[in-house]
Every structure is written in structure tokens, then in C-alpha cells.
Scaffold this motif. Sequence first.
Motif, PDB file in Angstrom:
ATOM      1  N   THR A 168      -8.452  -6.042   2.227  1.00 41.15           N
ATOM      2  CA  THR A 168      -8.580  -4.657   2.183  1.00 41.15           C
ATOM      3  C   THR A 168      -7.466  -4.058   1.598  1.00 41.15           C
ATOM      4  N   ASN A 169      -6.125  -4.539   1.961  1.00 34.83           N
ATOM      5  CA  ASN A 169      -5.070  -3.897   1.618  1.00 34.83           C
ATOM      6  C   ASN A 169      -4.686  -4.043  -0.028  1.00 34.83           C
ATOM      7  N   LYS A 177      -7.240  -4.151  -2.318  1.00 35.56           N
ATOM      8  CA  LYS A 177      -8.140  -3.362  -2.910  1.00 35.56           C
ATOM      9  C   LYS A 177      -7.442  -1.794  -2.964  1.00 35.56           C
ATOM     10  N   ARG A 178      -6.877  -1.582  -1.644  1.00 34.50           N
ATOM     11  CA  ARG A 178      -6.311  -0.328  -1.782  1.00 34.50           C
ATOM     12  C   ARG A 178      -5.043  -0.186  -2.647  1.00 34.50           C
ATOM     13  N   LYS A 191      -6.693  -3.702   8.932  1.00 29.05           N
ATOM     14  CA  LYS A 191      -6.716  -4.825   7.928  1.00 29.05           C
ATOM     15  C   LYS A 191      -6.730  -5.990   8.582  1.00 29.05           C
ATOM     16  N   VAL A 245       0.701  -1.144   0.158  1.00 32.84           N
ATOM     17  CA  VAL A 245       0.025  -0.040  -0.045  1.00 32.84           C
ATOM     18  C   VAL A 245       0.913   1.073  -0.047  1.00 32.84           C
TER      19      VAL A 245
END
Length: 396
Positions: free
Chosen positions: A148-149, A151-152, A385, A121
Motif C-alpha cells: 500500500t505504501n 503504491k502511495r 498499512k 510516503v
Amino acid sequence: MFTHVDLRTRFGERGYGGLYSSESLVAVLEEVETAFLKARADDAFMDKFKDVLRNFAGRATPVMYAERLSEKYGRRIFLKREDLLHGGAHKTNSTIGQLLLAEYMGKTRIIAETGAGQHGVATAMTGAKLGLPVEVYMGAVDIERQQTNVKRMELFGAQVHPVTNGGATLKDAINEAMRDWITNVGSTYHCFGTAAGPYPYPSMVKFFQSVIGNESRAQMVEMTGALPSAVFACIGGGSNAIGMYSAFEDDPDVLLFGAEPAGASEDPDRHAATLTRGTPGVFHGMHSLFLQNSEGQITNTHSIAAGLDYPGVGPELAAMQDSGRATFEAVSDEETVNVFAELSELEGIIPAFESAHALALALRKAEELDPEATILVCVSGRGDKDLEEYWNYRGI
């Protein structure tokens, strides 16, 4: 603001560190070293680095007195809040330094590896800031538990390459990134995520991360009138730890502690506690301690914290253990998730699982320290996360 780092190729009596790499990478590593030495002495480069840290990343991060935690454990506990840095973890310090260096060198493509996703990220968002395309290698296991990370990173425009080889975690992602770099040395810069790997990365990453320790030192003196009694950090490869330790390593009265992942207590062979259980070897371009079998084959690891799920450790930390300057102990998954919840409930801070390891060790050691002791813990990242993994672990 930054610690001067002697760019030695070796650390300690065992000669940890060095440069073990293919001939094609030796030349580019020498190019990186030459550029870094030049950039570090270039006022314009350093001014830009400090400006981006301040106005993009949000430095300085505060040191916070954890009042309710201190009351419960009977010691004064302070938290260095790297979780408040843009991107949510200390990794941003080094990615800004390294990508500015890549720009300084005229590189046009950035590759990186990531475990928990925080380095990925940080690299992706810094690449977006500087207009540099980024590709990130990430183990398939880590992709599954750190969606989540992922997608970031993709939102920042980075391409994420799943790695299915080996244990499909951080060590395998590093392997793939290094293969890519060997193929594309002319245009590509490898933004390495921790203070490990071949020279000059351990010393270079320490330099970029030394801002953590230098800020903490000044903040603790301002808040308490003295240096901390003990400093705690988590250890995977070791970038947040060596960055924090850098400002205190020459102060013998300041105790230095590192928390490694013991993994699942019901399966003692599934861990990533390299400093406490590793043996000397050569891997990922460096001589250090590694988790390996009797034939020198690197073993698969486990930690609930993906960012600590690595079978090696930075060479300078291995040397600090040998010399007795720093003490390292392993923390189990169960201890980690308990402290993850405790800090959330008592102080309103959700720490990364990685950071929860450090705090768990600090709370374990608190009663062994003088009642007037001050404890400083590096909260290296935030725990958004890890929320799904936490609830899965609890069976909820």
C-alpha cells in the motif's frame, strides 16, 4: 513550538554519536550542519516550516483520552494522535523540515530510505508539495509486506528502488541510499528517516520532531492540570520517541519508557531489540548500540513492524538508557497484534504495528504505576498499512 537542541556530536559517557563517514561525505555533512544552524535562526525559514506543518500536515495533532481503555486497565491513558497527521505518521514532521532545508541549500534531488514505508510516503508527498524529485530505497522484504505504501509513493511521483542485498530490510535500504549520496553529493540531499546516522542528523531530526513532545506537554497540562506520570513510545531508530521525550527529559518525575521489538517469541534470535540486547559499535555513520555478532558483523533482524526492523538505535536514546533517564523493554509480535486489535475494538483507532508496541508496553506497565497515574502514549502512525499483515498473522 520546537525544543532548542544543543548540537553536540556526542551523547553520554560512552560518547555515542559522532560522525563516521567517508571523506566525500564529511564535507557535505558539514554543509548540512551549517545550513541547518543558519536556517533554524532564520525567521523566514522557521515561519515557512510552521506554516507547512499547520496548513499541509495538519498540526497540531490532538491528545485523546482513551476512556474505554482507561476503564479496562484502571489507569488514565492518553494517546498522542500522530496517526492523524497528513501521511499517517510522525515522519511528516521531519520530512517537511528536511526538504525545506534541502530547498534552502539549493539541492535539486531528494533520496530517502524507508522500512515500513511511512518515511518514504512522507518524503514523497513533501517532495510533491515542494516540487522536488524523490527517489526512495526500500528493502524487497518490506516492499512485499508494505505494498500500500509503495503504491502511495509512486502516486506521489517518487521512484522506488527495491533493495535485495543482505536481509533486504531497512538497514540495507540505508546502505544503498548512502551509496547513492556519495555518488551524487552535489545535487542531492539525503532525507534520513530517523534520529540516528552521522552528526548532525540525530540532533537535527530531534529538533524537527520535538513538536510532538512540546504539543503533548501543553495539551496534557490543559487537559489534566499536570504533566503525565509516564510517557511511552516505540523504538526503531527512535525519531518519534526522541521527539516525544524532548519536552519531558528535564522533568525527573515523568517516567520515560520505550518499546522495542522482541519479534517472534518462538524464535528468540529473530528480533530487533537493540537497546535491550545490543552492544556498542559503529555503523551507518554513528557510534551507538547495534545487534552484531562477536566479530562486529551486523546481524539481520525481525519484527512484525517493518519500521522497527533495524539493528541499531539513535545515539541519544542509547545514552538515555545508560544514564537511567529512560527504560526500554521488548514487546513480542504476539503482544503487538493483540493490542492492535484491542485498540481498534475499544477506541476505534487502528494503530500502526510500530505504535502498538508502545501501547502494549504501556498496558503491561500500567498496574505497576500509581492508581492516579496518567499515561501518555505516542500513537506514531496509523495501521492501514498493516491490515493484510495482521490477517496473515492470524491465519485468516
